[in-house]
Design a protein around this motif. Structure first.
Motif, PDB file in Angstrom:
ATOM      1  N   GLU A   1     -65.645  28.677  31.978  1.00  0.00           N
ATOM      2  CA  GLU A   1     -67.011  28.751  32.512  1.00  0.00           C
ATOM      3  C   GLU A   1     -67.153  28.010  33.831  1.00  0.00           C
TER       4      GLU A   1
ATOM      5  N   ALA B   1     -74.033  31.647  17.354  1.00  0.00           N
ATOM      6  CA  ALA B   1     -72.626  31.990  17.489  1.00  0.00           C
ATOM      7  C   ALA B   1     -72.019  32.280  16.128  1.00  0.00           C
TER       8      ALA B   1
ATOM      9  N   THR C   1     -73.830  32.427  35.201  1.00  0.00           N
ATOM     10  CA  THR C   1     -74.407  33.652  34.660  1.00  0.00           C
ATOM     11  C   THR C   1     -75.359  34.233  35.685  1.00  0.00           C
TER      12      THR C   1
ATOM     13  N   GLY D   1     -70.374  36.331  23.619  1.00  0.00           N
ATOM     14  CA  GLY D   1     -70.418  35.184  24.505  1.00  0.00           C
ATOM     15  C   GLY D   1     -70.634  35.593  25.953  1.00  0.00           C
ATOM     16  N   ARG D   2     -70.094  36.777  26.296  1.00  0.00           N
ATOM     17  CA  ARG D   2     -70.180  37.259  27.678  1.00  0.00           C
ATOM     18  C   ARG D   2     -70.450  38.758  27.670  1.00  0.00           C
TER      19      ARG D   2
ATOM     20  N   THR E   1     -84.540  34.959  21.484  1.00  0.00           N
ATOM     21  CA  THR E   1     -83.688  33.852  21.915  1.00  0.00           C
ATOM     22  C   THR E   1     -82.232  34.195  21.653  1.00  0.00           C
ATOM     23  N   ASP E   2     -81.332  33.338  22.127  1.00  0.00           N
ATOM     24  CA  ASP E   2     -79.915  33.554  21.904  1.00  0.00           C
ATOM     25  C   ASP E   2     -79.596  33.665  20.426  1.00  0.00           C
TER      26      ASP E   2
ATOM     27  N   TYR F   1     -81.353  34.799  28.095  1.00  0.00           N
ATOM     28  CA  TYR F   1     -80.480  34.114  27.143  1.00  0.00           C
ATOM     29  C   TYR F   1     -79.575  33.128  27.882  1.00  0.00           C
ATOM     30  N   PRO F   2     -79.956  31.873  27.980  1.00  0.00           N
ATOM     31  CA  PRO F   2     -79.191  30.902  28.774  1.00  0.00           C
ATOM     32  C   PRO F   2     -77.743  30.721  28.322  1.00  0.00           C
ATOM     33  N   GLN F   3     -77.458  30.930  27.049  1.00  0.00           N
ATOM     34  CA  GLN F   3     -76.088  30.718  26.578  1.00  0.00           C
ATOM     35  C   GLN F   3     -75.169  31.904  26.877  1.00  0.00           C
TER      36      GLN F   3
END
Length: 246
Positions: free
Chosen positions: A195, A246, A202, A108-109, A242-243, A154-156
Motif C-alpha cells: 500500500e 474482512a 486509493t 481488498g482492492r 460502509t466497508d 469505502y476508505p479501506q
C-alpha cells in the motif's frame, strides 16, 4: 499470495494480466465469456480456477458472481472485461462491474479498466444507462467515476481506474501505437503492490503507473451520488453503506 479475479481474461490485456499474476505466484481466477473462449489457452493449469458467463447479460453476471464467491473473498478484483462497439457497451463496461461489486464480498482492492477516451464522455447518467446512445467514451467516464466513487465511499478499499493505453489487442486493433507490455503492468502493480508504494493509495486514475487527473466529473461528489442512485435503480441492487468486514 493474493486471491485475484480478472474478468475478460481469455484474451488481450486480461489474459496478460492473469498470466503475469499467476507467474508471480498469486491464486488467479480467470473469467471468460464461454467455454469456447478457453480453447487453446495454455494458462488454465496455472489458474486457481475459472468462472464463466457473458457479462452483457445481468443473469449471467449474477452467475459469475456466484461462481466467484465460491472461492471466498478476493484480495483484488480486476474489472478488465470490456467492449468498444455495439449494443452491449454500457452493459459490459458499466453495469457488469457494478453488479459484480454489489454481488460479491468487498475485496481488498478493485481495479477498473478505463481509457483516455473517458475525457470525452458525457457526464449524464440517466440517458446513458437507459440505452439512449451510450458510447464507449460515455461508458469509460461512468466506470471511472464508479471506481472513484467506491474509493470515496469505502476508505479501506483500494479502488483505482486504469487507462492501459491504445494497445494492439483485438479491441485496440493493429494500428494501435502504445506499448502492449505496458498495457497490463499497472493493473498487476495496483493489485499486488504494498500500500505504501501506491500514491494516491486509493481513488487514482492511472496510466503506466503514473497518476493523472481524470475527467472533472469523476471527482464530483454530486455526480458520484447521481451515478450510484441510477445504478441502484437500474439494477435493483444496492451497495452497503460502509466497508464490508474482512
Amino acid at each position: 499470495m493474493s486471491l485475484i479475479l480478472v474478468t475478460g481474461a481469455s484474451t488481450g490485456l486480461g489474459l496478460a494480466t492473469a498470466s503475469q499474476l499467476a507467474d508471480r505466484g498469486h491464486d488467479v481466477v480467470l473469467h471468460a465469456r464461454s467455454p469456447a473462449r478457453l480453447e487453446g489457452l495454455d494458462v488454465i493449469d496455472r489458474m486457481r480456477g475459472v468462472v464463466l458467463g457473458d457479462l452483457a447479460h445481468p443473469e449471467e453476471t449474477a452467475s459469475v458472481a456466484e461462481q466467484a464467491n465460491a472461492f471466498g473473498r478476493f484480495d483484488a478484483v480486476v474489472h478488465n472485461a470490456g467492449t468498444m462497439n455495439g449494443p452491449d457497451v454500457i452493459a459490459v463496461n458499466v453495469l457488469a462491474p457494478y453488479l459484480l461489486t454489489a454481488s460479491m464480498p468487498q475485496p481488498g482492492r478493485a481495479i477498473f479498466l478505463s481509457s483516455s477516451m473517458h475525457h470525452s464522455g458525457r457526464p449524464d447518467v440517466h440517458p446513458v444507462l437507459a440505452g439512449h446512445g451510450g458510447s464507449y467514451s460515455d461508458s469509460k467516464l461512468l466506470v471511472t467515476t464508479l471506481a472513484l466513487t467506491l474509493a470515496a465511499r469505502y476508505p479501506q478499499l483500494l479502488a483505482h481506474a486504469v487507462d492501459p493505453g491504445w494497445v494492439p489487442t483485438r479491441m485496440g486493433g493493429p494500428s494501435a501505437t502504445d506499448d502492449l507490455d505496458e498495457g497490463h503492468r499497472t493493473q498487476v502493480w495496483l493489485a499486488t503492490a504494498a500500500e505504501h508504494e501506491i500514491d494516491p493509495r486509493t481513488g487514482g486514475y492511472w496510466h503506466h503507473r503514473a497518476a493523472h487527473p481524470p475527467h472533472p466529473a469523476a471527482l464530483d461528489p454530486v455526480f458520484h451520488s447521481q451515478l450510484l442512485d441510477a445504478l441502484q435503480a437500474h439494477t435493483g441492487l444496492t451497495l452497503p453503506d460502509t466497508d464490508s468486514p474482512a
